[in-house]
Design an enzyme around this catalytic site. Structure first.
Site, PDB file in Angstrom:
ATOM      1  CG  HIS A  34      -0.257  -0.303   2.503  1.00  0.00           C
ATOM      2  ND1 HIS A  34       0.622   0.583   3.075  1.00  0.00           N
ATOM      3  CD2 HIS A  34      -0.303  -1.373   3.340  1.00  0.00           C
ATOM      4  CE1 HIS A  34       1.078   0.082   4.202  1.00  0.00           C
ATOM      5  NE2 HIS A  34       0.549  -1.114   4.398  1.00  0.00           N
ATOM      6  CG  HIS A  37       4.208  -1.689   2.156  1.00  0.00           C
ATOM      7  ND1 HIS A  37       2.913  -2.141   2.058  1.00  0.00           N
ATOM      8  CD2 HIS A  37       4.760  -2.391   3.182  1.00  0.00           C
ATOM      9  CE1 HIS A  37       2.691  -3.070   2.967  1.00  0.00           C
ATOM     10  NE2 HIS A  37       3.788  -3.246   3.670  1.00  0.00           N
ATOM     11  CD  GLN A 153       8.815  -5.231  11.945  1.00  0.00           C
ATOM     12  OE1 GLN A 153       8.237  -6.307  11.983  1.00  0.00           O
ATOM     13  NE2 GLN A 153       8.684  -4.405  10.926  1.00  0.00           N
TER      14      GLN A 153
HETATM   15  P1  AMP Z   1       4.980  -5.401   6.345  1.00  0.00           P
HETATM   16  O1  AMP Z   1       4.772  -5.738   4.914  1.00  0.00           O
HETATM   17  O2  AMP Z   1       3.726  -5.228   7.128  1.00  0.00           O
HETATM   18  O3  AMP Z   1       5.973  -6.340   7.001  1.00  0.00           O
HETATM   19  O4  AMP Z   1       5.673  -3.970   6.377  1.00  0.00           O
HETATM   20  C1  AMP Z   1       6.877  -3.720   5.687  1.00  0.00           C
HETATM   21  C2  AMP Z   1       7.424  -2.390   6.147  1.00  0.00           C
HETATM   22  O5  AMP Z   1       6.487  -1.356   5.849  1.00  0.00           O
HETATM   23  C3  AMP Z   1       7.646  -2.340   7.679  1.00  0.00           C
HETATM   24  O6  AMP Z   1       8.841  -1.638   7.941  1.00  0.00           O
HETATM   25  C4  AMP Z   1       6.440  -1.586   8.158  1.00  0.00           C
HETATM   26  O7  AMP Z   1       6.648  -0.891   9.374  1.00  0.00           O
HETATM   27  C5  AMP Z   1       6.235  -0.601   7.009  1.00  0.00           C
HETATM   28  N1  AMP Z   1       4.856  -0.099   7.022  1.00  0.00           N
HETATM   29  C6  AMP Z   1       3.718  -0.835   7.106  1.00  0.00           C
HETATM   30  N2  AMP Z   1       2.645  -0.021   7.164  1.00  0.00           N
HETATM   31  C7  AMP Z   1       3.108   1.253   7.108  1.00  0.00           C
HETATM   32  C8  AMP Z   1       2.506   2.542   7.146  1.00  0.00           C
HETATM   33  N3  AMP Z   1       1.188   2.698   7.248  1.00  0.00           N
HETATM   34  N4  AMP Z   1       3.302   3.639   7.079  1.00  0.00           N
HETATM   35  C9  AMP Z   1       4.658   3.502   6.991  1.00  0.00           C
HETATM   36  N5  AMP Z   1       5.284   2.319   6.965  1.00  0.00           N
HETATM   37  C10 AMP Z   1       4.540   1.202   7.020  1.00  0.00           C
END
Ligand code: AMP
Length: 280
Positions: A34, A37, A153
């Site tokens: 989204h 990311h 995290q």
């Molecule tokens: P994930 O695919 O959920 O493992 O997330 C991958 C990376 O994107 C991680 O570093 C998350 O913290 C970051 N991330 C997920 N959602 C958001 C968001 N709404 N805003 C900024 N970074 C995000």
């Protein structure tokens, strides 16, 4: 944009980039991408010669097997978005490429992993650390980008880099939100329309709590947040804590520390949402 699936292939790519002295920025993800990311990808692109994004739904960080099964997988759309944002390489390994019966490292993050997400999702951060460490060894980036949406995290990864003495700069990136304040998350795709309409109450209430600030004590503010969110029949708070931004240890009074952040996990139906907000 190149899509690579094997460690051999990414190793060759990384070796060639290093030979031509190109800096490598890395954005690890579990896909179902989204705008949140993509903000990490944009930042990575601006600060590095090469941007590598990984997409891997890491089975060992899911403490609930149903959550793993139901995690959204949208690889084709993900690759399109990454290409539009100028990502250079997507690393999309199969599970067997990453986990081949090798001995897994046992990381310990002490008090950082004993609270909040660590307490409520046993084994979660060990699983996160194992995959991020493996990916760091494979991609050997100069910089890696992590969202503050998953604040605990982020702190665990900063500690991982210290423990393993890795020469990787961890870049924290702000949380991106929908117009109604809901933190963007791959899991939002699983909400039905009523649940989606209820979910913004989480961030709205966190903001009210920040405004209320020290006019309530910690216990009162915790009750205020939990009770207000639980008024929605679609929402059930799992925990809300106020904690020191660096040690992540929960506080009981305002004067224990000057850097305070509120951390929350809420079930919206069977979808578990997390968020956090800076207090002072
Ligand atoms: P994930 O695919 O959920 O493992 O997330 C991958 C990376 O994107 C991680 O570093 C998350 O913290 C970051 N991330 C997920 N959602 C958001 C968001 N709404 N805003 C900024 N970074 C995000």
């Amino acid at each position: 944009m190149i899509i690579l699936k094997t460690i051999n292939d990414i190793n060759s790519f990384v070796d060639a980039s290093k030979e031509s002295r190109k800096s490598i920025g890395f954005v690890p993800t579990m896909g179902a991408l989204h705008v949140g990311h993509l903000s990490l990808i944009d930042r990575c692109k601006a600060e590095n010669d090469i941007t590598v994004c990984s997409i891997f739904v890491n089975p060992i960080q899911f403490n609930d097997p149903k959550d793993f099964e139901k995690y959204p997988r949208t690889e084709e759309a993900d690759c399109k978005m990454l290409e539009q944002h100028g990502c250079d390489v997507v690393f999309m390994p199969e599970r067997t490429e990453i986990y081949n019966n090798d001995q897994q490292k046992d990381f310990s993050f002490g008090s950082l992993e004993q609270v909040m997400e660590g307490e409520h999702r046993p084994g979660h951060f060990k699983g996160v650390a194992i995959i991020v460490d493996k990916l760091f060894q494979i991609v050997t980036p100069d910089r890696a980008y992590f969202g503050e949406k998953d604040y605990q995290q982020l702190k665990i990864i900063q500690k991982l880099v210290q423990i393993e003495r890795l020469n990787i700069e961890i870049i924290p990136c702000p949380t991106l939100r929908e117009d109604d304040g809901l933190a963007m998350s791959s899991r939002n795709m699983r909400l039905n329309s009523e649940q989606r309409a209820a979910a913004p109450l989480i961030f709205k209430t966190l903001n009210e709590a920040v405004k209320t600030g020290k006019s309530m004590n910690i216990e009162e503010i915790k009750s205020f947040v939990i009770e207000k969110i639980n008024t929605s029949k679609h929402l059930k708070v799992e925990y809300f804590e106020l904690a020191d931004e660096n040690s992540l240890q929960p506080i009981n009074s305002w004067d224990e520390t000057t850097n305070i952040r509120g951390f929350i996990a809420v079930f919206c139906g069977e979808v578990r949402l997390i968020d956090n907000i800076r207090f002072i």
